[in-house]
Design a protein around this motif. Structure first.
Motif, short mmCIF file in Angstrom:
data_model
loop_
_atom_site.label_atom_id
_atom_site.label_comp_id
_atom_site.label_asym_id
_atom_site.label_seq_id
_atom_site.Cartn_x
_atom_site.Cartn_y
_atom_site.Cartn_z
N GLY A 95 24.15 49.44 42.24
CA GLY A 95 24.19 48.00 41.96
C GLY A 95 25.26 47.62 40.95
N THR A 96 26.16 48.56 40.60
CA THR A 96 27.17 48.28 39.58
C THR A 96 28.13 47.18 40.03
OG1 THR A 96 27.07 50.60 38.87
CG2 THR A 96 28.98 49.30 38.15
N ILE A 97 28.75 47.39 41.18
CA ILE A 97 29.70 46.39 41.68
C ILE A 97 28.99 45.10 42.09
CG2 ILE A 97 31.38 45.91 43.53
CD1 ILE A 97 32.18 48.89 43.34
N PRO A 98 27.84 45.16 42.78
CA PRO A 98 27.11 43.91 43.07
C PRO A 98 26.75 43.13 41.80
CG PRO A 98 26.30 45.67 44.45
CD PRO A 98 27.24 46.31 43.48
N TYR A 99 26.40 43.83 40.70
CA TYR A 99 26.03 43.14 39.46
C TYR A 99 27.24 42.41 38.87
CZ TYR A 99 24.09 42.23 34.83
OH TYR A 99 23.66 41.61 33.67
N ILE A 100 28.40 43.05 38.90
CA ILE A 100 29.62 42.39 38.40
C ILE A 100 29.90 41.13 39.22
CG2 ILE A 100 32.12 42.63 38.10
CD1 ILE A 100 31.65 45.62 37.60
N ILE A 101 29.74 41.22 40.53
CA ILE A 101 29.94 40.05 41.39
C ILE A 101 28.91 38.96 41.07
CG2 ILE A 101 29.88 39.23 43.79
CD1 ILE A 101 30.93 41.99 44.63
N TYR A 102 27.69 39.37 40.88
CA TYR A 102 26.59 38.44 40.54
C TYR A 102 26.92 37.67 39.26
CZ TYR A 102 21.84 37.03 39.13
OH TYR A 102 20.73 36.33 38.74
N ILE A 103 27.31 38.41 38.20
CA ILE A 103 27.65 37.78 36.93
C ILE A 103 28.87 36.87 37.09
CG2 ILE A 103 28.50 38.21 34.58
CD1 ILE A 103 25.52 38.78 35.00
N GLY A 104 29.86 37.36 37.85
CA GLY A 104 31.09 36.58 38.04
C GLY A 104 30.82 35.25 38.73
N LEU A 105 30.00 35.27 39.77
CA LEU A 105 29.71 34.04 40.51
C LEU A 105 28.91 33.06 39.67
CD1 LEU A 105 28.89 35.42 44.08
CD2 LEU A 105 30.90 34.07 43.39
N VAL A 140 37.48 45.88 43.71
CA VAL A 140 36.53 45.58 44.79
C VAL A 140 35.57 44.47 44.36
CG1 VAL A 140 34.61 46.53 46.13
CG2 VAL A 140 36.68 47.90 45.78
N ALA A 141 35.12 44.54 43.09
CA ALA A 141 34.18 43.51 42.60
C ALA A 141 34.84 42.14 42.58
CB ALA A 141 33.69 43.90 41.20
N PHE A 142 36.06 42.06 42.07
CA PHE A 142 36.74 40.76 41.99
C PHE A 142 37.08 40.21 43.37
CE2 PHE A 142 37.97 41.93 37.47
CZ PHE A 142 37.12 41.00 36.91
N MET A 143 37.34 41.09 44.32
CA MET A 143 37.58 40.60 45.69
C MET A 143 36.31 39.96 46.23
SD MET A 143 40.76 41.17 46.45
CE MET A 143 40.85 41.05 48.24
N GLY A 144 35.16 40.54 45.88
CA GLY A 144 33.89 39.95 46.31
C GLY A 144 33.65 38.61 45.66
N ILE A 145 33.95 38.50 44.36
CA ILE A 145 33.80 37.22 43.65
C ILE A 145 34.72 36.18 44.27
CG2 ILE A 145 34.10 36.04 41.44
CD1 ILE A 145 33.45 38.73 40.08
N ALA A 146 35.96 36.57 44.55
CA ALA A 146 36.94 35.64 45.13
C ALA A 146 36.46 35.11 46.47
CB ALA A 146 38.28 36.34 45.29
N GLU A 147 35.88 35.98 47.27
CA GLU A 147 35.39 35.54 48.58
C GLU A 147 34.28 34.51 48.41
OE1 GLU A 147 33.49 37.36 52.72
OE2 GLU A 147 34.31 38.71 51.19
N GLY A 148 33.42 34.75 47.44
CA GLY A 148 32.34 33.79 47.19
C GLY A 148 32.84 32.46 46.67
N MET A 149 33.97 32.47 45.94
CA MET A 149 34.52 31.25 45.37
C MET A 149 35.48 30.53 46.31
SD MET A 149 35.43 32.25 41.44
CE MET A 149 34.15 32.47 40.20
N GLY A 150 35.95 31.23 47.33
CA GLY A 150 36.93 30.64 48.21
C GLY A 150 38.36 30.79 47.73
N VAL A 151 38.60 31.73 46.78
CA VAL A 151 39.96 32.02 46.31
C VAL A 151 40.60 32.99 47.28
CG1 VAL A 151 41.33 32.96 44.41
CG2 VAL A 151 39.27 31.63 43.93
N PRO A 152 41.86 32.77 47.70
CA PRO A 152 42.49 33.65 48.70
C PRO A 152 42.50 35.12 48.29
CG PRO A 152 43.80 31.67 48.35
CD PRO A 152 42.73 31.65 47.32
N ALA A 153 42.26 35.98 49.26
CA ALA A 153 42.19 37.42 49.00
C ALA A 153 43.54 37.96 48.52
CB ALA A 153 41.75 38.15 50.27
#
Length: 472
Positions: A95-105, A140-153
């Motif tokens: 859950g390390t990378i998912p948690y970073i994405i969770y906090i980021g979003l 990888v985590a920031f790419m996931g956050i970007a996808e959730g925010m709609g920021v281009p990959a």
């Protein structure tokens, strides 16, 4: 007696340039025009170089020896990539990378996401000295956050790389920084100091530019419903808390304590597997299997499946194959001496200090594209130009810095370089797409030009007084 008749002949400039252009067309055209797999175009180019070498009188046995030598030079990278694959899979399960994405979003706004991406990747890369480890963890985590925010990959990949290569170039624990100091014959600590003249302006400049680029996304409607849907989906798939960050913290601490990267990454993967078993409820057997085969989520949410289904040692197999072939090609290029034949015509470019430094930057960049490997390209340029730095009275830390700015930083945008291959795997974005947003390399080159024409950061040295000096 017959073997003596067939003597090896050095290629002339025309022959070397023709063969090089043919292979560059195969590499670039094969990938961009014919959409061939990177491994295939590298193999085809290697065959062309090998045939040329045999026609010039070099035995295949000698060429094969150079291939194996080239491959052995990256054996450490191949082992590290295998461990990184295990680390990514284990960090997903923990859950390390998912948690970073969770906090980021939940906490990062789209308008400041890109500069923060650069900043946090700078911090991690400074600790690890490895851009590749940053790509496959925070990247990888920031790419996931970007996808959730709609920021281009592609834009996000560029921001990650701007931070990731800060450490590869500047960190005291970076293998390349030590290598650059060694081939330029300069003191390592002084080389790190002089690189700051271009590193700091380029890194800060990229963060500023990303801030303005990010303003375009400030108006993105971060729908509470969308964010809640993603974060709830992450919460359903994983137990999320600061405990999930323990594997990343362990890996960083071990590297800061000067444990080599490979065992630090391996211990990070083991720690993540332990968290997956003890905290996420994954069975011991499954946790071990995840390190080898990668993580697979049972979530029905497309975003989470796309983000989480990755990692494992096996996932690195295509990348490792490409790197092995690329280093074989680099070994052949080095043995048939075509780059030396081409470089012999560039002596006119080193008639003064300005042309010498700029030639080091831009010919290093070109040589990297041609040879597919950063270290052989740097060695080639250093061997050709070192004496001219002495003749021009320039401190050779300037050469080390120019090689770092033009050659090292180009790693992720050379599709057949090991780092370029890793970047495509980590981000799922081609080098052509993220190259315009990989601002650090363009700003570093610009800073080299500014330094050359203003004298800012240029250091002189009188080698006649101390011919054995390690740089002023």
């Amino acid at each position: 007696m017959s073997e003596k008749v067939r003597q090896e002949k050095a290629p002339n400039f025309g022959e070397a340039l023709a063969v090089l252009l043919i292979c560059v067309f195969i590499l670039v055209g094969g990938i961009l025009i014919f959409k061939l797999d990177t491994a295939i175009v590298i193999l085809l180019s290697t065959i062309v170089f090998t045939v040329f070498g045999v026609l010039k009188g070099i035995s295949y046995k000698e060429i094969h020896k150079s291939m194996m030598s080239g491959m052995s030079s990256v054996s450490g990278i191949l082992v590290m990539l295998t461990m990184v694959g295990a680390l990514v899979g284990a960090m997903m399960a923990a859950g390390t990378i998912p948690y970073i994405i969770y906090i980021g979003l939940r906490s990062i706004r789209p308008s400041i996401f890109l500069p923060l991406t650069v900043f946090f990747c700078c911090i991690l890369s400074a600790c690890t000295g490895s851009a590749i480890s940053v790509m496959f963890t925070l990247g990888v985590a920031f790419m996931g956050i970007a996808e959730g925010m709609g920021v281009p990959a592609a834009m996000t990949a560029g921001a990650v790389l701007c931070g990731a290569y800060f450490g590869d170039k500047q960190s005291p624990v970076s293998a390349f920084a030590a290598f650059a100091s060694a081939i330029a014959h300069v003191d390592h600590s002084r080389n790190l100091k002089h690189m700051l003249y271009t590193t700091i302006p380029a890194t800060v400049g990229s963060m500023v530019l990303f801030f303005f680029l990010g303003l375009k996304y400030a108006r993105i409607d971060m729908s509470t419903q969308l964010v809640t849907s993603i974060t709830d989906g992450l919460g359903d798939a994983f137990r999320l808390s600061p405990i999930c960050l323990i594997p990343l913290a362990v890996m960083i601490i071990l590297i800061v304590l000067k444990l080599p990267s490979v065992p630090a990454i391996a211990l990070g993967a083991v720690t993540a597997s332990a968290i997956a078993v003890l905290y996420q409820g994954v069975s011991f057997h499954d946790a071990m299997g995840i390190m080898f085969n990668g993580y697979r989520t049972e979530s029905t949410m497309e975003f989470i499946v796309t983000m989480a289904n990755r990692g494992g040692m096996l996932s690195m197999a295509p990348t490792i194959i490409c790197i092995m072939l690329a280093t074989c090609m680099g070994g052949v290029i080095g043995r048939i001496n075509i780059m030396e034949a081409i470089m012999s015509k560039f002596h006119a470019l080193v008639s003064n200090r300005k042309s010498l430094v700029l030639s080091t930057v831009f010919l290093g960049f070109a040589s990297h594209y041609a040879t597919a490997q950063v270290m052989p390209a740097c060695i080639l340029i250093a061997n050709v130009f070192e004496k001219y730095y002495e003749e021009q009275g320039l401190d050779k830390t300037m050469m080390a810095r120019a090689l770092s700015d033009g050659t090292l930083l180009s790693c992720p945008i050379v599709p057949w370089d090991p780092d370029g291959i890793c970047a495509k795997l980590a981000f799922g974005v081609s080098a052509l797409a993220f190259a315009p947003f990989y601002l650090v390399i363009w700003l570093s080159m610009l800073m080299e030009v500014i330094c050359v024409f203003t004298g800012f950061g240029l250091k002189e040295y009188d080698y006649s007084k101390d011919p054995d000096a390690q740089g002023a």
